[in-house]
Write a protein that holds these residues in place. Structure first.
Motif, short mmCIF file in Angstrom:
data_model
loop_
_atom_site.label_atom_id
_atom_site.label_comp_id
_atom_site.label_asym_id
_atom_site.label_seq_id
_atom_site.Cartn_x
_atom_site.Cartn_y
_atom_site.Cartn_z
N LYS A 2 -23.47 56.31 -38.68
CA LYS A 2 -22.86 54.92 -38.33
C LYS A 2 -22.59 54.14 -39.70
CE LYS A 2 -24.50 54.42 -33.48
NZ LYS A 2 -25.25 53.36 -32.75
N THR A 3 -21.51 53.64 -39.75
CA THR A 3 -21.50 52.75 -41.04
C THR A 3 -21.82 51.52 -40.53
OG1 THR A 3 -19.12 52.19 -40.29
CG2 THR A 3 -19.38 54.11 -41.52
N VAL A 4 -22.59 50.72 -41.54
CA VAL A 4 -23.08 49.59 -41.44
C VAL A 4 -22.62 48.37 -42.45
CG1 VAL A 4 -25.10 48.01 -41.71
CG2 VAL A 4 -25.40 50.33 -40.84
N LEU A 5 -21.91 47.40 -41.80
CA LEU A 5 -21.06 46.43 -42.41
C LEU A 5 -22.02 45.15 -42.78
CD1 LEU A 5 -17.71 46.61 -40.53
CD2 LEU A 5 -18.19 47.46 -42.62
#
Length: 49
Positions: free
Chosen positions: A3-6
């Motif tokens: 998952k990409t964390v912004l």
């Protein structure tokens, strides 16, 4: 899948540090140059007749 964390905690504040005094002076010099050019061309035209 990873998952990409912004990161949304960043402050995007723009500071207005630009001064318009140089722009105003440039516009005045350009205007004076244009006026002097037009007046000199006008006098050259009038002088021929």
């Amino acid at each position: 899948m990873a998952k990409t964390v912004l990161k949304t905690n960043q402050k995007t504040e723009m500071e207005d540090r630009s001064s318009l005094k140089g722009t105003l002076a440039s516009v005045f010099f350009l205007g004076i140059f244009i006026i002097v050019t037009w007046v000199s061309v006008y006098y050259l035209f009038v002088d021929r007749f």
